[in-house]
Design an enzyme around this catalytic site. Structure first.
Site, PDB file in Angstrom:
ATOM      1  N   THR A 130       1.123  -1.381   0.038  1.00 59.00           N
ATOM      2  CA  THR A 130      -0.036  -0.200  -0.234  1.00 59.00           C
ATOM      3  C   THR A 130       0.711   1.137  -0.345  1.00 59.00           C
ATOM      4  O   THR A 130       2.213   1.043   0.276  1.00 59.00           O
ATOM      5  CB  THR A 130      -1.206   0.100   1.033  1.00 59.00           C
ATOM      6  OG1 THR A 130      -1.889   0.920   0.987  1.00 59.00           O
ATOM      7  CG2 THR A 130       0.144  -0.060   2.316  1.00 59.00           C
ATOM      8  N   TYR A 154      -2.054   0.290   9.617  1.00 55.76           N
ATOM      9  CA  TYR A 154      -2.278  -0.350   8.848  1.00 55.76           C
ATOM     10  C   TYR A 154      -1.047  -0.038   7.945  1.00 55.76           C
ATOM     11  O   TYR A 154      -0.526  -1.364   7.293  1.00 55.76           O
ATOM     12  CB  TYR A 154      -3.489   0.660   8.423  1.00 55.76           C
ATOM     13  CG  TYR A 154      -3.465   0.245   6.933  1.00 55.76           C
ATOM     14  CD1 TYR A 154      -3.249  -1.246   6.475  1.00 55.76           C
ATOM     15  CD2 TYR A 154      -3.803   0.577   5.646  1.00 55.76           C
ATOM     16  CE1 TYR A 154      -4.041  -1.955   5.105  1.00 55.76           C
ATOM     17  CE2 TYR A 154      -3.701   0.344   3.970  1.00 55.76           C
ATOM     18  CZ  TYR A 154      -3.409  -1.001   3.799  1.00 55.76           C
ATOM     19  OH  TYR A 154      -3.633  -1.214   2.568  1.00 55.76           O
TER      20      TYR A 154
END
Length: 346
Positions: A130, A154
């Site tokens: 990501t 995250y």
């Protein structure tokens, strides 16, 4: 300009294990493999995945990526030669509320899966990563050389996984890893075989499509005071089918040259704000989207746009790099998913 990475022929792709293949991106990657005639095994716990998204031609195995005994059995039984690892938790807001869950699943299970792959002689491993590993960035297009500085659990869970895999490649020269760092994934399979079907949707486009199909009354814009032209967050949206194609190229690169670690940005290099996305959806649907303002969400950066070399490195040729095309496919999928009986196109 970066040198083109060597690639094995598509026809030489071995059987591939797709973890998280009942999810949005994983199912589209499985479709890309199946469309090429590649034996594809999907492993998914269905905790957040949707069994209906698993392609009919894939072999489905229920279970977790961190279950070493199960993964070893699947690898040996099906002759798996490469892994696409999508199984993960993906909500920034949830990661702030439940950080331990994110470290356990995104980092811990990735480490377990990679160790099992190594023990079984699997040579290629692609981790779904990501752009959140970059944190806030500096408002400029982000290169793979930009500092890794996440601002939420995250992002850190993926950064830790990347680092562990990099070290594993250094210690095991027959093992190659690619870490595509996604920017904002959008759209749906153009043939309407797969798309977003989250149990608890949090993606901007999916939520806006829920408003257009009558599942929600209003769209909330979280923050209008960012340092961007219209005050809303700017993201680099990439079509899920183009993203899936990039994964096939990365698998081919990993298999062509053992002992390599590749971090690659997957985005188009152009940003769109929340307002611009909503306006594009209104344009393709011909319907206004009711909007209201809300506060910023914890952990959301103002701008995330890619400086991507995927075209040069891999010969990646995106086909759907147009905002209205992406949101149009997403809306068509949502309407198809609901079925004609709903008739909620207000």
């Amino acid at each position: 300009m970066s040198a083109r990475l060597p690639l094995i022929p598509e026809t030489d792709l071995p059987p591939v294990l797709v973890t998280g293949g009942a999810g949005y991106i994983g199912s589209n990657a499985a479709l890309a493999l199946i469309d090429r005639g590649v034996k594809t095994v999907v492993l998914d716990s269905l905790v957040t995945g949707n069994r209906g998204l698993v392609p009919d031609a894939a072999i489905f195995v229920p279970g977790r990526a961190g279950d070493s005994a199960l993964v070893e059995r699947v690898i040996r039984e099906h002759g798996i030669g490469a892994i696409l690892h999508f199984a993960a938790r993906i909500s920034v807001a949830e990661s702030v509320e439940q950080p331990a869950l994110y470290y356990a699943e995104n980092f811990g299970e990735t480490l377990s899966l990679a160790q099992t792959a190594l023990a079984c002689g699997v040579g290629a491993f692609v981790l779904s990563s990501t752009a959140a590993v970059y944190g806030n960035g500096d408002g400029q297009p982000l290169a793979v050389t930009s500092p890794v500085a996440p601002i939420n659990p995250y992002g850190w869970s993926k950064a830790f996984a990347e680092r562990a895999l990099m070290d594993m490649v250094a210690a095991n020269r027959h093992f190659s890893v690619a870490c595509p760092r996604y920017f904002n994934v959008a759209g749906a399979d153009p043939q309407m075989r797969s798309g977003q079907a989250s149990q608890h949707p949090h993606h901007l486009i999916e939520l806006a499509c829920h408003v257009l199909t009558g599942q929600r009354d209003c769209f909330t814009i979280f923050g209008r005071d960012y340092p961007t032209p219209d005050g809303t967050g700017v993201r680099d949206y990439v079509h899920v089918t183009d993203l899936a194609e990039a994964h096939i190229l990365l698998l081919r690169a990993c298999l062509a040259d053992p002992g390599q670690f590749h971090a690659v940005n997957l985005g188009y290099g152009q940003g769109a704000s929340v307002i611009e996305v909503l306006d594009a959806l209104e344009a393709v649907s011909g319907t206004a989207i009711p909007r209201r303002d809300g506060p910023r969400r914890a952990g959301d950066p103002a701008v995330l746009v890619a400086q991507s070399q995927a075209r040069e490195l891999l010969g990646w040729q995106p086909r759907f790099d147009h905002l209205e095309t992406m949101v149009g496919h997403a809306l068509a999928w949502e309407r198809r998913r609901l079925g004609p009986a709903t008739s909620l196109q207000r």
